[in-house]
Design a protein around this motif. Structure first.
Motif, PDB file in Angstrom:
ATOM      1  N   VAL A 154       0.855  -1.184   0.000  1.00 29.83           N
ATOM      2  CA  VAL A 154       0.000   0.000   0.000  1.00 29.83           C
ATOM      3  C   VAL A 154       0.892   1.235   0.000  1.00 29.83           C
ATOM      4  O   VAL A 154       1.734   1.398   0.885  1.00 29.83           O
ATOM      5  CB  VAL A 154      -0.934   0.031   1.233  1.00 29.83           C
ATOM      6  N   GLU A 155       0.728   2.069  -0.994  1.00 27.35           N
ATOM      7  CA  GLU A 155       1.474   3.317  -1.091  1.00 27.35           C
ATOM      8  C   GLU A 155       0.472   4.475  -1.067  1.00 27.35           C
ATOM      9  O   GLU A 155      -0.546   4.433  -1.763  1.00 27.35           O
ATOM     10  CB  GLU A 155       2.302   3.370  -2.373  1.00 27.35           C
ATOM     11  N   GLU A 156       0.770   5.471  -0.276  1.00 33.27           N
ATOM     12  CA  GLU A 156      -0.155   6.601  -0.131  1.00 33.27           C
ATOM     13  C   GLU A 156       0.586   7.921  -0.270  1.00 33.27           C
ATOM     14  O   GLU A 156       1.682   8.089   0.261  1.00 33.27           O
ATOM     15  CB  GLU A 156      -0.852   6.563   1.231  1.00 33.27           C
ATOM     16  N   ARG A 157      -0.006   8.821  -0.975  1.00 30.69           N
ATOM     17  CA  ARG A 157       0.523  10.178  -1.107  1.00 30.69           C
ATOM     18  C   ARG A 157      -0.534  11.155  -0.611  1.00 30.69           C
ATOM     19  O   ARG A 157      -1.691  11.080  -0.998  1.00 30.69           O
ATOM     20  CB  ARG A 157       0.853  10.490  -2.560  1.00 30.69           C
ATOM     21  N   CYS A 158      -0.136  12.088   0.263  1.00 34.70           N
ATOM     22  CA  CYS A 158      -1.037  13.125   0.772  1.00 34.70           C
ATOM     23  C   CYS A 158      -0.405  14.494   0.549  1.00 34.70           C
ATOM     24  O   CYS A 158       0.796  14.663   0.772  1.00 34.70           O
ATOM     25  CB  CYS A 158      -1.313  12.950   2.269  1.00 34.70           C
ATOM     26  N   VAL A 159      -1.226  15.426   0.135  1.00 38.28           N
ATOM     27  CA  VAL A 159      -0.769  16.810  -0.018  1.00 38.28           C
ATOM     28  C   VAL A 159      -1.687  17.704   0.805  1.00 38.28           C
ATOM     29  O   VAL A 159      -2.905  17.714   0.600  1.00 38.28           O
ATOM     30  CB  VAL A 159      -0.787  17.257  -1.495  1.00 38.28           C
ATOM     31  N   TYR A 160      -1.090  18.418   1.748  1.00 36.93           N
ATOM     32  CA  TYR A 160      -1.824  19.359   2.598  1.00 36.93           C
ATOM     33  C   TYR A 160      -1.495  20.771   2.134  1.00 36.93           C
ATOM     34  O   TYR A 160      -0.331  21.165   2.085  1.00 36.93           O
ATOM     35  CB  TYR A 160      -1.400  19.206   4.067  1.00 36.93           C
ATOM     36  N   ARG A 161      -2.530  21.539   1.794  1.00 38.51           N
ATOM     37  CA  ARG A 161      -2.315  22.929   1.375  1.00 38.51           C
ATOM     38  C   ARG A 161      -3.481  23.788   1.833  1.00 38.51           C
ATOM     39  O   ARG A 161      -4.539  23.267   2.208  1.00 38.51           O
ATOM     40  CB  ARG A 161      -2.138  23.024  -0.140  1.00 38.51           C
ATOM     41  N   VAL A 162      -3.304  25.083   1.788  1.00 41.48           N
ATOM     42  CA  VAL A 162      -4.354  26.013   2.204  1.00 41.48           C
ATOM     43  C   VAL A 162      -5.566  25.842   1.298  1.00 41.48           C
ATOM     44  O   VAL A 162      -5.431  25.799   0.068  1.00 41.48           O
ATOM     45  CB  VAL A 162      -3.855  27.474   2.156  1.00 41.48           C
TER      46      VAL A 162
END
Length: 261
Positions: A154-162
């Motif tokens: 399982v590979e996960e990518r998360c991007v947190y931005r305004v």
């Protein structure tokens, strides 16, 4: 030796991904096989299941960034056993790079347990790479399991931005890839992995909201366990009240019957 080379290849591929996302130059760590990895280039992605989602955390980006490092433990993360920071550095362009090692446990379905020898640990070791860009106010994380990958990776990518619509909130974009190399049952494993991932995303979001509420000085919302416990107690009270009422009605009915007799 073969297992070590395989793990190194996964490490190289994962770090190349992180570097590509942020437009940063990255070279694989030194050691045997390094030059071959450079010449060969990124390995092809395994076939599997893919899912993506877009969510919102009701807190400013700075607060979400701080909460990210404080979210364990929380009532929704009982499957997270340990967390350790194994590497951290600040780049020349003031980005924060971190790597954490997490140990998690998730119960497998009964049909999958037969693929595990009895002496094999069921804990999953997960590496989490993160890149924080304070200038552009973004945080990108990439996680993947380094054991049991043949059963399920399982590979996960998360991007947190305004959040573009509300600067007081933070937008979270998640992407996940689930694959399996088990012949004959890979599709079933992938379907199970995708469902488990979605369930864990819900827990992760609730855990994040719990930590944010605590940081904001608010009373955290009740957990699912607390809500279920209250519902159970209420149901018991209702059932007891109904039983007492039924006994009372039966007693009154018996009394009336005696009077008529």
């Amino acid at each position: 030796m073969g297992g070590g080379r395989g793990l190194r290849r996964k490490y190289v591929r994962a770090r190349r991904k992180c570097a590509a996302w942020e437009g940063a130059a990255w070279r694989p760590p030194g050691g045997r096989g390094t030059e071959r990895a450079r010449r060969r280039g990124p390995e092809p992605e395994p076939m599997g299941k893919y899912c993506a989602s877009l969510g919102v955390l009701k807190g400013p980006w700075d607060q979400v960034f701080a909460a990210f490092w404080q979210r364990y433990p929380n009532p929704y993360s009982k499957h997270v056993l340990t967390e350790d920071i194994v590497h951290r550095e600040v780049t020349a362009d003031h980005k924060l790079l971190s790597r954490r090692l997490l140990t998690k446990t998730n119960r497998m379905p009964r049909w999958a347990e037969r693929f595990f020898p009895a002496n094999v640990a069921h804990s999953v070791y997960i590496l989490e790479d993160s890149i924080v860009d304070p200038k552009n106010r973004t945080m990108t994380t990439f996680t993947w399991n380094i054991n049991h990958a043949r059963l399920m990776a399982v590979e996960e990518r998360c991007v947190y931005r305004v959040n573009p619509e509300n600067s007081s909130w933070t937008e979270v974009k998640r992407e996940a890839w689930v694959s399996s190399s088990l012949f004959g049952v890979s599709r079933a494993v992938q379907e199970f992995g995708l469902a488990r991932f979605k369930s864990n995303v819900t827990k992760s979001t609730k855990g994040f909201e719990y930590v944010l509420a605590r940081m904001q000085g608010e009373a955290p919302s009740k957990t699912l366990v607390e809500t279920a416990k209250e519902a159970t107690e209420k149901a018991k009270e209702t059932a007891l009240a109904a039983t007492e009422k039924a006994k009372d009605l039966a007693s009154k009915a018996a009394t009336k019957k005696k009077q008529f007799v």
